[in-house]
Every structure is written in structure tokens, then in C-alpha cells.
Design a protein around this motif. Structure first.
Motif, PDB file in Angstrom:
ATOM      1  N   GLY A 264       0.791  -1.248  -0.187  1.00 59.65           N
ATOM      2  CA  GLY A 264       0.156  -0.095   0.147  1.00 59.65           C
ATOM      3  C   GLY A 264       0.838   1.365   0.155  1.00 59.65           C
ATOM      4  N   GLU A 265       2.148   1.143  -0.295  1.00 59.24           N
ATOM      5  CA  GLU A 265       2.998   2.216  -0.095  1.00 59.24           C
ATOM      6  C   GLU A 265       3.112   2.736  -1.686  1.00 59.24           C
ATOM      7  N   LEU A 266       1.994   3.480  -2.304  1.00 60.42           N
ATOM      8  CA  LEU A 266       1.923   3.510  -3.475  1.00 60.42           C
ATOM      9  C   LEU A 266       2.898   4.886  -3.825  1.00 60.42           C
ATOM     10  N   ALA A 267       3.331   5.641  -3.185  1.00 58.14           N
ATOM     11  CA  ALA A 267       4.307   6.725  -3.621  1.00 58.14           C
ATOM     12  C   ALA A 267       5.760   6.183  -3.739  1.00 58.14           C
ATOM     13  N   GLU A 268       6.231   5.144  -2.797  1.00 58.12           N
ATOM     14  CA  GLU A 268       7.494   4.290  -3.077  1.00 58.12           C
ATOM     15  C   GLU A 268       7.191   3.500  -4.152  1.00 58.12           C
ATOM     16  N   ALA A 269       6.142   3.054  -4.478  1.00 55.21           N
ATOM     17  CA  ALA A 269       5.933   2.102  -5.515  1.00 55.21           C
ATOM     18  C   ALA A 269       6.069   2.850  -6.794  1.00 55.21           C
ATOM     19  N   GLU A 270       5.513   4.025  -7.024  1.00 55.14           N
ATOM     20  CA  GLU A 270       5.686   4.891  -8.131  1.00 55.14           C
ATOM     21  C   GLU A 270       7.172   5.302  -8.442  1.00 55.14           C
ATOM     22  N   ASP A 271       8.031   5.542  -7.237  1.00 53.21           N
ATOM     23  CA  ASP A 271       9.153   6.038  -7.464  1.00 53.21           C
ATOM     24  C   ASP A 271       9.968   4.735  -7.949  1.00 53.21           C
ATOM     25  N   ALA A 272       9.806   3.659  -7.325  1.00 51.32           N
ATOM     26  CA  ALA A 272      10.813   2.382  -7.833  1.00 51.32           C
ATOM     27  C   ALA A 272      10.431   1.868  -9.303  1.00 51.32           C
ATOM     28  N   LEU A 273       8.979   2.140  -9.636  1.00 54.44           N
ATOM     29  CA  LEU A 273       8.721   1.759 -10.734  1.00 54.44           C
ATOM     30  C   LEU A 273       9.187   2.698 -12.127  1.00 54.44           C
ATOM     31  N   SER A 274       9.346   4.020 -11.467  1.00 59.93           N
ATOM     32  CA  SER A 274       9.826   4.822 -12.354  1.00 59.93           C
ATOM     33  C   SER A 274      11.449   4.549 -12.538  1.00 59.93           C
ATOM     34  N   GLU A 275      12.063   4.422 -11.702  1.00 64.51           N
ATOM     35  CA  GLU A 275      13.558   3.823 -11.783  1.00 64.51           C
ATOM     36  C   GLU A 275      13.635   2.593 -12.725  1.00 64.51           C
ATOM     37  N   ALA A 276      12.612   1.866 -12.547  1.00 56.22           N
ATOM     38  CA  ALA A 276      12.755   0.336 -13.614  1.00 56.22           C
ATOM     39  C   ALA A 276      12.607   0.887 -14.791  1.00 56.22           C
ATOM     40  N   ASN A 277      11.524   2.038 -14.918  1.00 59.69           N
ATOM     41  CA  ASN A 277      11.190   2.281 -16.426  1.00 59.69           C
ATOM     42  C   ASN A 277      12.417   3.068 -16.920  1.00 59.69           C
ATOM     43  N   ILE A 278      13.126   3.855 -16.126  1.00 56.19           N
ATOM     44  CA  ILE A 278      14.185   4.653 -16.676  1.00 56.19           C
ATOM     45  C   ILE A 278      15.339   3.589 -17.381  1.00 56.19           C
ATOM     46  N   LEU A 279      15.422   2.626 -16.639  1.00 54.94           N
ATOM     47  CA  LEU A 279      16.671   1.403 -17.083  1.00 54.94           C
ATOM     48  C   LEU A 279      16.028   0.866 -18.239  1.00 54.94           C
ATOM     49  N   ASN A 280      14.803   0.376 -18.101  1.00 50.02           N
ATOM     50  CA  ASN A 280      14.318  -0.513 -19.289  1.00 50.02           C
ATOM     51  C   ASN A 280      12.781   0.035 -19.522  1.00 50.02           C
ATOM     52  N   ASN A 281      12.645   0.684 -20.695  1.00 55.00           N
ATOM     53  CA  ASN A 281      11.280   1.317 -20.799  1.00 55.00           C
ATOM     54  C   ASN A 281      10.360   0.548 -21.792  1.00 55.00           C
ATOM     55  N   THR A 282      11.016  -0.691 -21.974  1.00 49.79           N
ATOM     56  CA  THR A 282      10.167  -1.609 -22.814  1.00 49.79           C
ATOM     57  C   THR A 282       9.700  -3.179 -22.224  1.00 49.79           C
ATOM     58  N   ASP A 283       9.681  -2.828 -20.753  1.00 46.66           N
ATOM     59  CA  ASP A 283       9.257  -3.802 -19.730  1.00 46.66           C
ATOM     60  C   ASP A 283       7.628  -3.903 -19.798  1.00 46.66           C
ATOM     61  N   PRO A 284       6.768  -4.753 -20.371  1.00 55.55           N
ATOM     62  CA  PRO A 284       5.441  -4.394 -20.244  1.00 55.55           C
ATOM     63  C   PRO A 284       4.920  -4.552 -18.815  1.00 55.55           C
ATOM     64  N   GLU A 285       5.754  -5.324 -17.912  1.00 56.92           N
ATOM     65  CA  GLU A 285       5.255  -5.534 -16.594  1.00 56.92           C
ATOM     66  C   GLU A 285       5.427  -4.221 -15.829  1.00 56.92           C
ATOM     67  N   VAL A 286       6.495  -3.357 -16.107  1.00 55.30           N
ATOM     68  CA  VAL A 286       6.667  -2.339 -15.416  1.00 55.30           C
ATOM     69  C   VAL A 286       5.493  -1.423 -15.813  1.00 55.30           C
ATOM     70  N   TRP A 287       4.927  -1.371 -17.202  1.00 50.52           N
ATOM     71  CA  TRP A 287       3.885  -0.353 -17.513  1.00 50.52           C
ATOM     72  C   TRP A 287       2.710  -0.884 -16.980  1.00 50.52           C
ATOM     73  N   GLY A 288       2.612  -2.262 -16.543  1.00 51.36           N
ATOM     74  CA  GLY A 288       1.274  -2.491 -15.928  1.00 51.36           C
ATOM     75  C   GLY A 288       1.105  -2.231 -14.543  1.00 51.36           C
ATOM     76  N   TYR A 289       2.113  -2.407 -13.769  1.00 51.65           N
ATOM     77  CA  TYR A 289       2.275  -1.843 -12.525  1.00 51.65           C
ATOM     78  C   TYR A 289       1.982  -0.270 -12.447  1.00 51.65           C
ATOM     79  N   LEU A 290       2.619   0.303 -13.253  1.00 50.38           N
ATOM     80  CA  LEU A 290       2.515   1.780 -13.155  1.00 50.38           C
ATOM     81  C   LEU A 290       0.893   2.103 -13.389  1.00 50.38           C
ATOM     82  N   SER A 291       0.498   1.424 -14.430  1.00 51.73           N
ATOM     83  CA  SER A 291      -1.121   1.519 -14.581  1.00 51.73           C
ATOM     84  C   SER A 291      -1.808   1.380 -13.158  1.00 51.73           C
ATOM     85  N   LEU A 292      -1.559   0.299 -12.688  1.00 56.42           N
ATOM     86  CA  LEU A 292      -2.263   0.116 -11.097  1.00 56.42           C
ATOM     87  C   LEU A 292      -1.938   1.245 -10.370  1.00 56.42           C
TER      88      LEU A 292
END
Length: 1176
Positions: free
Chosen positions: A1102-1130
């Protein structure tokens, strides 16, 4: 013989020995006119003498020069030529010329006395002429030879400071004795028998004296061998020390005497034991050698014998070594020949005749000649153990039915008696046959004596009275002949006398060298050329073309460069004014700024620099576009051309300015967020996770960023090798070598690929090239040995492993030396602190304190440089293959031992090794100086032992590069290696190999064995966790991973452990543990997968702010991972951001999100919040 073969016989070639002159023949003048060597002759001519020179070859006299007057301080012009005909019908003639010297004897002709009918002569000295250069193919050779004085000669009285008498000699032939094919295909072998050390204890300097001989067979043709005999061995006591630069003797000196029996400029080499090829090289054997060479008797030959082998004999010699690598060298004792000239009856002549050629103490050394089949090796030298001779041992070791002992004994006896026959006469066959027939006739009477049992023979030896000096008479110690041992009913052959060599640990030093190696070694230049033929080198930059278009492009580039420089100058002068002045610009102001800029450019010299910068580009346009390369003869034509050129240059200047000067500044291209090392890490991560498509993408991205980096191609090639794409792996390694022809690992892996494709010739080229690129690479030599194992080249593999072991031992010695030096520095620093404290204490006591000896490490005993080990540590073998696994734990050099503990041990040793009273204070620095007592001899340091075998070092690299077939072969060698065996490291690497092959059951069994050796090994537990993870045993894998993380020492690969353990926590819904574990992975080596795991764990918590920060870091390192985009959408859906949620969902679908559970969860949340799906 056919008519075609007749012309092939070459006519005899006269060999000319031309004596030019003799110099420095100064004879000491005797007061009474008499010379000790000349009887009663009186010198009537003062110091002027007449000399002649006699020329001999073997037992044949070639001639004698006329009398020549010899005047002091003036060379005697002899100018005499003797000829020796060299026939080519007998192949042994060249062999005879190679080892027999021409003996030149200088004789003084004494003046006649009254009533004296014949002239008296006195021999002054001798020198020997070596004909070897002619056998090597030379047609002429010049010598300046020292005339060695004979015993009793006046030349002995010449003072050492005076110039030595010399003789100038030239040997020559009209045509070379060897033709081109003979020089290229034949070979000249040089055999040197040096010394037999530690002879049987029954041998003594007193009592009956004997002669000692050594013999070995040498091929003289394709199917014939003859023994070479060294007959002049002399028994010497230990007090008779050998000179450090021992000179070699002639094998057949002929009439040479005194120092003339030595070969000029031929000395025994002082080789190091580590560089020897023989036996007796470990510590215990080195100690035995030291005792034998300093305290025991020895038999010395120091004799050199050459033997010429034609092409057929050389091929036969090579084939016999390849068939059986051991070559016999027989040693024996002979009775001394009679001193008298003839054998008179009644004086023991008959007995001598019976004993003629009989041998005793028959031993044999089996010399391993396999190193002569190593590429490029021409010489072997070493100490070889002497065994008791038996026909059984001879056949077992050398595949020969019998030796040459009896025949060699007869030859040796003839040599000792100065027999006029050559060692290889043509009549020797008949004589040898007749003697063998005689031996057969009397064999019945000898057979009874030879078939005695060992006990009966030993009783006779013990019961026989000892002769003078404690020796047993020969009659009481007859050798039980080995050739009849097999005739006895089931009894093994016995040689009681020869067994004494084994009991005394006798060994013989010998050297065998060739003029050309039997197996030529390809030079590095040829290997580099062959590599370039297989893979042509690729230039790092494309070739520069100098066409017209290229000239115009260069002019554009130069114009743009100059324009930017002028613009920078303008901004420096007027930039600040233009920023602060808000008034509209007038024409007068702009003109004023233009004039100031032109003035500044002219006055500073920048205008001239800009013009020079453009000059070269303009010249290229003139030459390449207008093709003007010569001066203009017509001035009008020059002016027309300049006008045309000016117009063209102005037009091109505007084109260039329009290209480089834009109205709006272009946005700079952003630098990539990931570098090459990160991309490699991401690729390895995807490889471990089984996502080979993503790993391929990362490897290819590295290559796209820099195609000229060979490591990028190499890493991609190892990945292709792992997924069994051999064709693509070969192309990658080709590109790697094309960029860098000396890329060591690329050469090795291309050789591996060629081996897998069964292109063994090309593979050998690349493996050899790797050893030439880095001759001190253990990896390269061991890989070459593994390749030779694959193609069943045993001798080649032995050579490569031997070289690798030498390098491994040298590395261990260097590491131990570095550790000792580091300890010495630390000890000195600590001692300096103690000394400063002591000085302060002394100062407080007013200087009345008694002087004390500082606690320092004594410099003399080398053992104090290392921590003391067990008694077995001093017995470590320098050869890795001779050390048992049980001793390695004691003899290993432990670099991880605490330096403080080592220092304390060293201080303990130094303080207890000698009493402090033996030292007195020297200078103010406290340097200890020895007192008058003699210091103890230094203790020999234990030989450092490498940390691991050569195979283990290669195994770790092979597993890293996924060369599975070579890894299996190296593991087999490690299992059989004395330094290796079934150790913990072996089982761990075996499990790694099985993991790569996806054979999980075998990997688990091997890890169970490894954990029995070391239960706290983090690598073993990590691999066990991987095995359990791959077999879906989640609970067991979690326990293994948790145990691995809890150790104080990390495993070799922690990133995959963190990821898999955290993923297990996610499956078990232990989100807090999963978050912490993923964060540990991010801290060590962040990646898209690790940050995605942090984001998932935070989202579940339930730590949505920290989750968004972590997913943003993951997206920077690889912006073609569909799972990262899926959790960002959530996350966006949960936080009520409709647009971003829809965009993230759209990218997840676009990138083919295949996680059905995640898609279902997204759609369920979309339905809850009422947005997020554009299809609604």
C-alpha cells in the motif's frame, strides 16, 4: 644397384687443414744450455729454435710440416697444409669427422751434438682442431688455437701474465660436405655425459681400481643402431671439487694429452634445477643431491660426443621416441687394462684376456626423451636415476629385448687399450659375431653360476673376504645376468650389483642437444600471419578517400570550424553588451562592432591562423576538383582561374554556413542513461532468468553503441556459445579477433569453436597463437594442453601442462615473495614505533639505562620470513604432480592468515633461534651485528605451493565463458591431479557445470559432497538454492538462500540470490521481506528487475508513492518492460490519474504483456474506479 643409382655416389672431398703460423712460442733460456725435456742438448742458437708440426686425425698421421725457425717476438710462418679425404660411401664418415679432432703437435728439433747421427726432438705442446663447422655446412673456418704445453715441456715455464702460445689454422673444403637437403633434413646430436653421483657404497678410492663406462644406442640409419660409449670415467673423492666452469672433453681425443683433451670453448652449462628436464627435483631429492654432490664419491666423465644423423636416422629417432619415450643409458664398471704394452705369458695375460670386456655393476638410466618432441625444443639436461639393469626392465621401459652392455664393454675396453680400430669399423660385425659364438659355446658352464638364487648369491658375497679398501672382489660379486633370469622357472630377473645403484639413489647427469628441433616450432610471426589469413584484421576506421567530393566536404568542415571560432570571438567581445542593451540595433552600431572585430582578429594574429586553417582545404579543392598540380605559365590564365575559384569558394562558403549556422539552436542528443557495464549486467541477469531474447537485445545494444570494442563481441559470443548457437558464436569471435588480433580470450574461444567443429588444424593455430600473445599465461598453456588431449597428442599435452605448471609455481613464488616483503615493511614500521618509545624511556632515565638488544627479525635464517609450518611443509615438491593431496593442507601457503599472527611467529623464531649474546649493538640505529662466533648456516625455506592447480584456474574461466566440452575435460584432469582431487572447489565447479547443462540431480549430489568438505561454504549453499529453485522446491531453496545471506562472507554471485529469494517472498506474500531483499539487490547492482520487485512489494504494502518511485526507476533502466507499465497503470488507477493510467495501460498492451493475472487485476481495478481503459 641400378644404373640410375651409380651417379648419386659423390666423389671424395679433400678436407684441407692449413696451418698458417705459430706465435708467442717463447722458451725459457736455461743457463747451462740444456732443457729438461731435451736430454743433454745444448742451445747454440740462444732462444731461436726449430719446430715442426705433426698433424693427426684419430690414429692416422696426415703429415708433418718442414722445419721452421722460431724467433722470439716474431710469429713462425709455418704455411703447411695437410689433407684428409672425406668419402661419402660410408655414412659413418661424417659422424667420425664430427666427434674426432685433428691433433696438432708442436715438436722442437734440438741441435745436433758432435758425433750425433740423428736429430733429437722434444714435444712442446698440442692443440686440437674441431671439424664441426664443416659438418654443419660451412666451407671455411678460421681458428686461433692456444697451444697447450705437454708435461715436461719448456712451455710450462711461461708465466701466466705472458701471452699464451697460439696457432692460426684454417680448415676448408671446396664444396660443402652436406648438400642443402642434408642440412635441412639431417641433424647433429651432441651427447654429454657429465657425472654419476652417489655411486654404490662398496666403491672406494683405495684398493683395486677400475674403469667406468656409459653407453647408449644411437640410430645410424633407418633400421640400425650403434652404441656410443663413454669409456674414460674416473672415480673421484668428494674433496676434489668440480670447477664451476667445467670444460668438456673429447670423446676420442686420439693422441691428445694434457689440456688438449678438452674441447676448445665448450663448457658445461650451470643450469638451475628448476630448468632441468630429469628427475630428482623435489625437496627431498634436492637434499639428497646436495649431499651426494658435496660429501660422496662420484664418477666423472664430462665428455662430449657428437653424432651425425641423416634424414632417415633422424626420422627413425623421432619415431622411436614417439613409440616409447624412454631411452636407455647404461652405466658399468670395467677392469683396468694392462699397463704394459704387450701381454706376456705368466704375468696374468691369460686372465686379462678372459676378463676383457667383462662388465660389472651394470645399471641403466631411463631418459625421458619426450621433451625433444615438444615444438622448438633442441636440448634436454637433467639428473636421471640409475636402476639395476635387467632385460625385463629394459623391455618394459624401452620396448627393447636387450641392451648394448656386453658390446659396449668390449668397445670401452678397446678404447682404454688405445685400440687402433675405430669404434665403428666395418669388421666389427664379424668380430662381434665371433665373440658371440664363443660366448654361446661357454654359456653352459656359466649358466649354472648365473642361475643361483638371491639368497645363495648373497651368502657368497657375505662370506667372501673383503679386498683392499673394503671392496668385495669381483669373483665374489658376479652379477646375476638378467637375460637368463627369464629362463629360470617363474623367477623374476635379478641384478644384485645393479641393485646397489637403487639403494644408494645413484643418478647420472647428462645432456642431449640437437642442432635443429625434431618438431619445429612455428614462430610468432608465422602464427600471426596464419591468424590474419583465417580472420583478416579489420581497421578501426574506414579508409579516407581523397576524391573531389571529399575535398569539398573537408572545405565545408573547415569553414564551419572557422565560423564557430569567429562567433565565439564575437560573443566574448560583445555578448555582455548585447544582453544588457535593450535598445534597437542601428546600422552604425553593427558596423562599429564589425570593424572592432576585424581589428581584433588582425591585431591578435587570429585572422592569419584562420587563413592557414583554410589553406589546406583550398589546396585540396584545386588539386582534386580542378586537377591543377603545376604552375601557370600564362598570367592571364592564372587570373581567370583565380576568379573562377573565388566564385566557387564563396558559393561553397554560403552552403557551409547555411549548414552549420542555424537560426535556432538544436537540442543536444542526450547521453544514454546506461553504460556498457550496466548493459552487460542486465544481459547476464536476463540470461540467469532464462529470458534469452532480452539478453540478446542487451548484448546487441552494446555492440551497436561501439562496434570497435572487442569485448562486446566476445561477451555476445560467449552467450551464443551458451545457447548452443555455434555459428553465431564463431562470427562473434571472428569479429573480436578482427578488431584485436592479440585478444587472448578471443583466440582461445575461437580455437574452442574450431575444435567443436572438428577443424583441428585451425584450432591448433589459434591456441598456439594465444601462447605467443602471452607466453606467461597459465590459461593459454593449459588450454593448449586440453586441446592436445582432445586430439590425442600426449606429448604435446605434456609439454603444455609442464609449461603451465612452471608458470603456476613461479606465480606462487612471486606471491610469497611479495607477502614476505609486505611483512618486512610492517615489521619495520612496528619496530620503529617501539624504538621511538624505548628512546623516550631512555631519555627519562637520564641515559643510565643499560643498552638492550631490540626485538627485530634476524636477517640470516630465511625461515623467519614465513610462519613456521609442520615438518612436512619443508618437504613440498616443486612439481605439482608429485605432491599427494594429504600433504597439500600442510604445505599450502595461506595468504589469508593474519599478518599479526605471522609477525608474532616470526619474532618467536628469531628470538629463539640464536641467543641474544651473539649480537652486540652496532650503530645508533640499532642494527644487530654478529659477534665473533660463526653464524649458523641458513635454513632452507619451504617451497611455496600454488593456491590451486592449473586446471582449477582454467575451470573457473571455462565455466564463465560456457565452454562446456573443455570444462568437462579440465574437471577430469583436476580430479586426477595430485594438487586437486575431489575437493570442495571441484564439487562446486562440477555442480556449476551441471547447472549449465540443466542436469539438476547430478548437481545436487555434487553439492552434497562439497558441503561435507566445508559446511559453511556460501557458494555451495547458493548453488544448492539454485538447484532447488529450478526444481520448484521453493521451501528448500528459500532456506538455502537465507543461509547464504546470513554468512559473513558473500557468495561469488549475490545478485541472482537476492532476486530469487525476494521473488519467493512475493509468492509467499511476505511483502516486507521481499521489499528489503529487492532493495539489497538494488544497492549492490540496480537493474530494471530489482526496481520492479521493489515497486511490486511497495504496491502490495500500500506504499503507492514509494511504489511509483521504484517503478519509475525501473522504467528508466528499461522502458520496454510491459510488466513495469502494467504496475504503473495500477498505481495511477489507485491514485486517480486517468490520463497516465490509460497511457501506461496502452504501453503495457503494446509491449505484449503476457502475465494473465496482472492483466486481470488491472481490468478489475479499472472497473472499480471507472476509468483507465480507453475501450470503455
Amino acid at each position: 644397384m641400378t644404373e640410375v643409382d651409380v651417379p648419386q655416389t659423390r666423389p671424395p672431398e679433400p678436407l684441407s687443414i692449413h696451418i698458417i703460423k705459430a706465435s708467442n712460442l717463447k722458451l725459457t733460456k736455461i743457463d747451462n744450455g740444456q732443457r729438461p725435456s731435451s736430454g743433454t742438448s745444448k742451445g747454440t742458437k740462444g732462444d731461436n729454435v726449430q719446430i715442426t708440426v705433426k698433424v693427426e686425425f684419430g690414429e692416422k698421421q696426415l703429415g708433418e710440416s718442414p722445419k721452421v725457425d722460431c724467433v722470439p717476438d716474431t710469429p713462425a710462418e709455418i704455411d703447411y697444409t695437410a689433407n684428409l679425404n672425406c668419402t661419402f660411401e660410408d655414412p659413418l664418415v661424417l659422424d667420425e669427422i664430427s666427434y674426432k679432432p685433428v691433433v696438432l703437435t708442436v715438436t722442437e728439433v734440438l741441435p745436433k751434438e758432435k758425433k750425433q747421427k740423428e736429430e733429437k726432438t722434444a714435444q712442446l705442446g698440442q692443440c686440437t682442431v674441431d671439424l664441426l663447422p664443416l659438418v654443419k655446412g660451412a666451407t671455411r673456418h678460421h681458428y686461433n688455437l692456444v697451444i697447450n704445453p705437454l708435461p715436461g715441456s719448456p712451455l710450462e715455464t711461461i708465466s701466466p701474465e705472458s701471452p699464451k702460445p697460439e696457432m692460426e689454422v684454417v680448415i676448408s673444403v671446396q664444396e660443402s660436405l652436406l648438400e642443402g637437403t642434408q642440412i635441412n633434413n639431417g641433424n647433429l646430436m651432441t651427447l654429454t655425459i657429465e657425472t654419476l653421483y652417489a655411486p654404490p657404497e662398496t666403491w672406494a678410492m683405495t684398493g683395486a681400481q677400475y674403469a667406468y663406462a656409459a653407453a647408449l644406442p644411437i640410430p645410424v640409419s633407418a633400421d640400425k643402431e650403434s652404441p656410443i660409449v663413454f669409456a674414460n670415467g674416473a672415480l673421484k673423492p668428494s674433496i676434489d671439487k668440480e670447477a664451476p666452469n667445467r670444460q668438456k672433453k673429447w670423446a676420442v681425443p686420439g693422441s691428445a694429452q694434457g689440456n688438449s683433451v678438452y674441447i676448445p670453448e665448450s663448457f658445461l652449462p650451470p643450469d638451475n634445477i628448476d630448468d632441468e628436464d630429469g628427475e630428482f627435483k623435489n625437496k627431498e631429492e634436492r637434499d639428497h643431491r646436495h649431499v651426494a654432490e658435496t660429501e660422496k664419491l662420484r664418477v666423472t666423465w664430462n665428455t662430449e660426443r657428437r653424432s651425425y644423423m641423416d634424414a632417415m636416422a633422424t626420422k627413425s629417432f623421432q619415431d622411436k621416441i614417439a613409440k616409447c619415450r624412454y631411452w636407455p643409458v647404461e652405466v658399468m664398471r670395467l677392469p683396468q687394462p694392462a699397463a704394459a704394452k704387450g701381454k706376456k705369458p705368466g704375468l696374468g695375460g691369460g686372465k686379462l684376456k678372459d676378463d676383457e670386456g667383462s662388465i660389472s655393476y651394470h645399471g641403466v638410466a631411463f631418459v625421458n626423451l619426450a621433451p625433444l618432441l615438444y615444438p622448438g625444443v633442441k636440448r634436454i639436461r637433467g639428473a636421471y636415476k640409475v636402476h639395476a639393469y635387467t632385460d625385463h626392465a629394459m623391455h618394459e621401459k624401452t620396448k627393447r629385448k636387450t641392451g648394448f652392455g656386453e658390446e659396449a664393454g668390449k668397445i670401452a675396453f678397446n678404447i682404454l687399450n688405445r685400440n687402433s680400430a675405430s669404434p665403428f669399423p666395418k669388421k666389427a660385425g664379424k668380430e662381434g659375431a665371433e665373440k658371440k659364438e664363443k660366448e654361446v659355446k661357454k654359456g653352459h658352464s656359466e649358466k649354472i653360476q648365473r642361475s643361483m638364487s638371491i639368497a645363495q648369491h648373497q651368502q657368497q658375497v657375505n662370506a667372501a673376504p673383503a679386498g683392499p679398501g673394503g671392496q668385495v672382489p669381483p669373483e665374489a660379486s658376479q652379477t646375476i645376468k638378467s637375460d637368463t633370469g627369464s629362463e629360470m622357472e617363474g623367477q623374476a630377473p635379478v641384478n644384485v650389483e645393479g641393485q646397489q645403484y637403487v639403494d644408494a639413489k645413484s643418478y647420472v647427469m647428462l645432456e642431449i642437444s640437437l642442432t635443429r628441433p625434431l618438431i619445429p616450432k612455428r614462430p610468432p610471426e608465422e602464427l600471426a600471419r596464419r591468424v590474419a589469413e583465417y580472420i583478416p584484421p579489420r581497421p578501426l576506421f574506414p579508409k579516407r578517400t581523397d576524391g573531389a567530393q571529399r575535398a569539398v566536404e573537408d572545405f565545408h568542415n573547415q569553414v564551419g570550424s572557422v565560423a564557430n571560432l569567429i562567433l565565439d570571438e564575437f560573443r566574448d567581445q560583445f555578448g555582455d553588451i548585447l544582453k544588457t542593451d535593450d535598445e534597437p540595433q542601428t546600422v552604425e552600431a553593427m558596423e562599429s562592432r564589425r570593424q572592432k572585430l576585424i581589428y581584433e582578429l588582425n591585431s591578435s594574429g587570429k585572422y592569419f591562423a584562420f587563413k592557414e586553417q583554410l589553406k589546406y582545404a583550398v589546396v585540396k579543392i584545386v588539386r582534386e576538383k580542378y586537377l591543377k598540380t603545376s604552375a601557370f605559365e600564362d598570367r592571364q590564365e592564372l587570373q581567370t582561374f583565380l576568379s573562377e575559384l573565388y566564385v566557387y569558394l564563396i558559393d561553397q562558403m554560403h552552403v557551409a554556413l547555411g549548414k552549420y549556422l542555424a537560426l535556432e539552436d538544436q537540442a543536444p542528443i542526450p547521453k544514454p542513461l546506461t553504460d556498457s557495464a550496466q548493459l552487460k549486467h542486465f544481459a547476464r541477469e536476463a540470461e540467469v532468468n532464462g529470458n534469452y531474447e532480452l539478453a540478446t537485445k542487451y548484448y546487441q545494444e552494446r555492440i551497436a553503441r561501439n562496434r570497435n570494442d572487442p569485448s562486446h563481441w566476445f561477451d555476445y559470443g560467449t552467450f551464443c556459445l551458451y545457447i548452443n548457437d555455434i555459428t553465431k558464436a564463431e562470427e562473434c569471435f571472428k569479429e573480436c579477433i578482427a578488431i584485436d588480433q592479440k585478444h587472448l580470450q578471443g583466440l582461445l574461444l575461437y580455437g574452442v569453436v574450431c575444435t567443436l567443429s572438428e577443424r583441428n588444424e585451425a584450432a591448433e593455430t589459434f591456441f598456439e597463437a594465444a601462447t605467443c600473445v602471452d607466453p606467461k599465461s597459465i590459461l593459454a598453456w593449459t588450454m593448449l594442453g586440453l586441446f592436445y588431449d582432445a586430439v590425442n597428442n600426449e606429448i604435446g599435452a605434456e609439454m603444455a601442462y609442464l609449461e603451465a605448471n612452471k608458470l603456476n609455481q613461479a606465480a606462487a613464488v612471486a606471491e610469497a615473495k611479495a607477502l614476505r616483503e609486505e611483512e618486512i615493511v610492517k615489521d619495520r614500521l612496528a619496530r620503529g614505533e617501539h624504538e621511538s618509545e624505548d628512546k623516550e624511556v631512555d631519555h627519562d632515565q637520564g641515559g643510565l639505562a643499560p643498552p638492550s638488544v631490540p626485538d627485530i627479525k634476524q636477517p640470516s635464517p630465511p625461515s623467519s620470513d614465513k610462519p613456521p609450518t609442520s615438518a612436512r611443509s619443508g618437504k613440498g615438491s616443486i612439481s605439482d604432480r608429485r605432491m599427494s593431496a594429504s600433504k597439500r593442507s600442510d604445505t599450502y601457503l595461506h595468504p589469508d592468515q593474519s599478518p599479526q599472527l605471522q609477525g608474532s611467529k616470526m619474532k618467536t623464531d628469531s628470538s629463539t633461534s640464536r641467543p641474544g649474546s651473539q649480537y652486540r649493538m652496532g650503530s645508533q640505529r640499532g642494527t644487530p651485528q654478529p659477534a665473533e662466533e660463526t653464524e649458523e648456516p641458513p635454513v632452507r625455506e619451504p617451497t611455496p605451493v600454488p593456491r590451486s592447480s592449473i586446471y582449477m584456474q582454467v575451470i573457473e574461466w571455462l565455466i564463465e565463458v560456457k565452454a562446456i566440452p573443455f570444462t568437462e575435460r579440465a574437471l577430469a584432469h583436476e580430479l586426477l591431479s595430485p594438487m586437486g582431487g575431489p575437493t570442495s572447489a571441484y564439487h562446486i565447479n562440477y555442480a556449476r557445470l551441471k547447472l549449465q547443462k540443466k542436469e539438476y540431480k547430478e548437481a545436487e549430489n555434487s553439492l552434497d559432497e562439497a558441503l561435507q568438505f566445508d559446511y559453511q561454504n556460501p557458494d555451495a549453499w547458493a548453488l544448492m538454492g539454485h538447484v532447488k529453485y529450478m526444481t520448484n522446491d521453493v521451501e528448500a531453496s528459500r532456506d538455502c538462500y537465507e543461509r547464504t545471506i546470513s554468512f559473513t562472507i558473500d557468495a561469488a554471485e549475490m545478485h541472482s540470490i537476492y532476486l530469487r529469494l525476494a521473488s519467493i517472498y512475493l509468492q509467499e506474500e511476505k511483502f516486507s521481506n521481499a521489499k528489503n531483499t529487492f532493495l539489497m539487490a538494488c544497492k549492490r547492482s540496480p537493474s530494471c528487475v530489482s526496481w520492479l520487485g521493489v515497486g511490486i512489494a511497495c504496491y502490495r504494502l500500500g506504499e503507492l508513492a514509494e511504489a511509483e518511485d521504484a517503478l519509475s526507476e525501473a522504467n528508466i533502466l528499461n522502458n520496454t518492460d510491459p510488466e513495469v507499465w502494467g504496475y504503473l497503470s495500477l498505481v495511477c488507477l489507485k491514485t486517480g490519474r486517468q490520463l497516465e493510467a490509460e497511457q501506461a495501460y496502452k504501453y503495457a498492451l503494446k509491449l505484449n504483456l503476457v502475465d494473465y493475472d496482472l492483466l486481470t487485476e488491472i481490468q478489475h481495478v479499472q472497473q472499480e474506479v471507472g476509468f483507465g481503459n480507453p475501450e470503455f
